[in-house]
Design a protein around this motif. Structure first.
Motif: not given
Length: 285
Positions: A58-77
């Motif tokens: 899924w997509t989220q707005q920060d790196d909470a819970n170990g999310a990884v930044k999406i390339a060329d995007n301000a969001e995180y996966a």
């Protein structure tokens, strides 16, 4: 005497020059070796996914819970796929890069070298194996039917109890094909995503949609109007339709290495990662 001293001085200067050259060669050689090692174990591991298929991704707005930044995007996966991808990238000694794209674009992106692997809740079906390779499975589930609470289908035990119902599933997935096993079903046009199906279900445009069990759990957790049916007499499927694996290009040299990494993750750990992903996923998805 002068000639003797001259020869001594020449010998000393020659020794100094040779020593300097030797040191320089050694440094250059050492740098080259280090660069080679770095190239073999370093680099990027580019993963393609929708980042819109919770609890797998899924997509989220920060790196909470170990999310990884999406390339060329301000969001995180975030999600189960992301956590498994992190373990694979670590095992390969590479930097994980998440590339967000539409489902239909995943295989073409892999074939054109835009990504190195697909880790997106993708089942290793025989049809897909014609164009790409897969690793061993990294998750296995079963099919359920997501419905509204209080509907006449809530007490269904068999898929045939949905005869006459308006049913759909995700576009270009084996989930959609199995709907044909329900006699008399009103098969609806496949939809792009589970969020779209949830909206259609709540609006009454469909009576249910076929999904893997994690989506059933996710949907009912996100909306208290939803529940899901786990069948006593379910769909006739093979393991490739209810499992997910890493998609790779044909004859990818990393396939066996990735399989070894996956073997090192116990079934208990995989289930724990999935349960955590279900509890962490954004409610809106």
């Amino acid at each position: 005497m002068k000639r003797k001293w001259l020869l001594v001085m020449i010998s000393i200067m020659t020794a100094i020059v040779l020593a300097a050259c030797g040191t320089s060669d050694k440094k250059e050689g050492g740098s080259s070796d280090a660069g080679t090692d770095k190239e073999e174990s370093g680099g990027e591991f580019r993963i393609g996914m929708e980042a819109g298929y919770p609890p797998f991704n899924w997509t989220q707005q920060d790196d909470a819970n170990g999310a990884v930044k999406i390339a060329d995007n301000a969001e995180y996966a975030g999600g189960y796929d992301v956590q498994m991808a992190k373990k694979i990238a670590e095992g390969l000694g590479k930097e994980l890069v998440i590339v967000k794209m539409e489902w239909d674009g995943l295989v073409p992106a892999l074939q054109s070298n835009k990504i190195d692997a697909i880790i997106a809740g993708m089942s290793p079906t025989e049809e897909r194996k014609k164009t790409i390779d897969f690793t061993e499975n990294y998750y296995t589930s079963d099919f359920v039917m997501v419905i509204k609470k209080g509907s006449k289908y809530e007490d269904a035990k068999s898929i045939q109890d949905f005869s006459g119902a308006k049913i759909t599933s995700q576009l270009n997935t084996s989930n959609y094909t199995v709907i044909d096993q329900i006699k008399g079903v009103e098969k609806q046009t496949a939809m792009e995503s589970f969020p779209a199906m949830r909206v259609a279900l709540e609006a009454g445009k469909i009576d249910g949609y076929v999904a893997e069990r994690p989506e059933g759990i996710s949907a009912s957790a996100a909306n208290d109007k939803f529940t899901y049916v786990a069948f006593e007499e379910g769909f006739d499927t093979d393991l490739s339709n209810t499992s997910i694996a890493v998609g790779l290009r044909k004859d990818d040299a990393n396939r066996e290495k990735i399989n070894e990494i996956l073997k090192g993750i116990s079934e208990d750990d995989r289930q724990a990662i999935m349960e955590e992903a279900i509890s962490q996923q954004p409610a809106a998805q």
